[in-house]
Structure formats: structure tokens, C-alpha cells
Write a protein that holds these residues in place. Structure first.
Motif, short mmCIF file in Angstrom:
data_model
loop_
_atom_site.label_atom_id
_atom_site.label_comp_id
_atom_site.label_asym_id
_atom_site.label_seq_id
_atom_site.Cartn_x
_atom_site.Cartn_y
_atom_site.Cartn_z
N ASP A 143 1.09 -1.09 0.26
CA ASP A 143 0.48 0.08 0.01
C ASP A 143 0.60 1.23 -0.26
N ALA A 182 3.45 1.66 -1.05
CA ALA A 182 4.55 1.68 -2.49
C ALA A 182 3.55 2.17 -3.51
N LEU A 183 2.38 1.66 -3.06
CA LEU A 183 1.79 2.64 -4.41
C LEU A 183 0.94 3.88 -4.14
N PHE A 199 3.26 6.17 -2.59
CA PHE A 199 4.70 6.59 -3.52
C PHE A 199 3.90 6.75 -5.00
N ALA A 200 3.67 5.96 -5.35
CA ALA A 200 4.12 5.48 -7.26
C ALA A 200 3.34 6.62 -7.76
N ASP A 201 1.75 6.87 -6.83
CA ASP A 201 0.98 7.40 -7.08
C ASP A 201 1.09 9.28 -7.39
N TYR A 241 4.62 9.51 -7.81
CA TYR A 241 5.39 10.38 -7.91
C TYR A 241 5.01 10.69 -9.58
N LYS A 242 3.96 10.05 -10.01
CA LYS A 242 3.25 10.12 -11.49
C LYS A 242 2.64 11.68 -11.98
N SER A 243 2.24 12.06 -10.10
CA SER A 243 0.92 13.17 -9.95
C SER A 243 1.76 14.49 -9.73
N LYS A 272 5.05 13.96 -12.09
CA LYS A 272 5.67 14.44 -13.58
C LYS A 272 4.70 15.17 -14.49
#
Length: 80
Positions: free
Chosen positions: A67, A69-70, A72-74, A76-78, A80
Motif C-alpha cells: 500500500d 509503495a502504491l 509513493f507511485a501515485d 511520483y506520477k502526480s 510529473k
């Protein structure tokens, strides 16, 4: 799971004989463990995990890590 740990430890040690030496067991004991004929003492299993670089974690903790990691991934995407 244990097969993955053994395979990774074998790859790192280089051979069954080297892994047996690292675990301080005989090569035949390691073979019997791999085939399911014999068990292995906890201290040897701990060493096997140490050699492999793998760890055991509780299922609940694994889910929390996934959870996180997800999230953090979100994030990171936001950005960009």
C-alpha cells in the motif's frame, strides 16, 4: 517460497557444495533437505535466508508495504 530461497542462495554461493559449507551442513544433508527427505534446524534456515538476501515478513506487514509503495507511485506520477 523456500525453493526460491534455496535457488537464490545457490546462485550466490556458486554451488551446492559451497552452499553446504556456508551452512555448515554436509552436501548430502543439503540434498536431502532440498528433496524434502529431511528438515533443517532453525539456525541453518536463518543462515540460508541470510545468504539469499531474502526475508520473511508477516502478511499484514507485506500488505502495508505494498500500500505504501502504491501511494509513493501515485505521488511520483502526480509530480510529473
Amino acid at each position: 517460497m523456500i525453493n526460491e530461497v534455496i535457488e537464490r542462495a545457490l546462485m550466490i554461493s556458486g554451488s551446492s557444495k559451497a552452499l553446504a559449507t556456508d551452512l555448515e551442513v554436509s552436501p548430502s544433508d543439503l540434498t536431502r533437505f532440498r528433496s524434502g527427505e529431511n528438515g533443517m534446524k532453525i539456525d541453518k534456515l536463518a543462515k540460508l535466508f541470510e545468504i539469499s538476501g531474502m526475508v520473511l515478513i508477516e502478511k499484514e506487514r507485506e500488505e502495508k508495504l505494498i500500500d505504501a509503495a502504491l501511494v509513493f507511485a501515485d505521488l511520483y506520477k502526480s509530480k510529473k
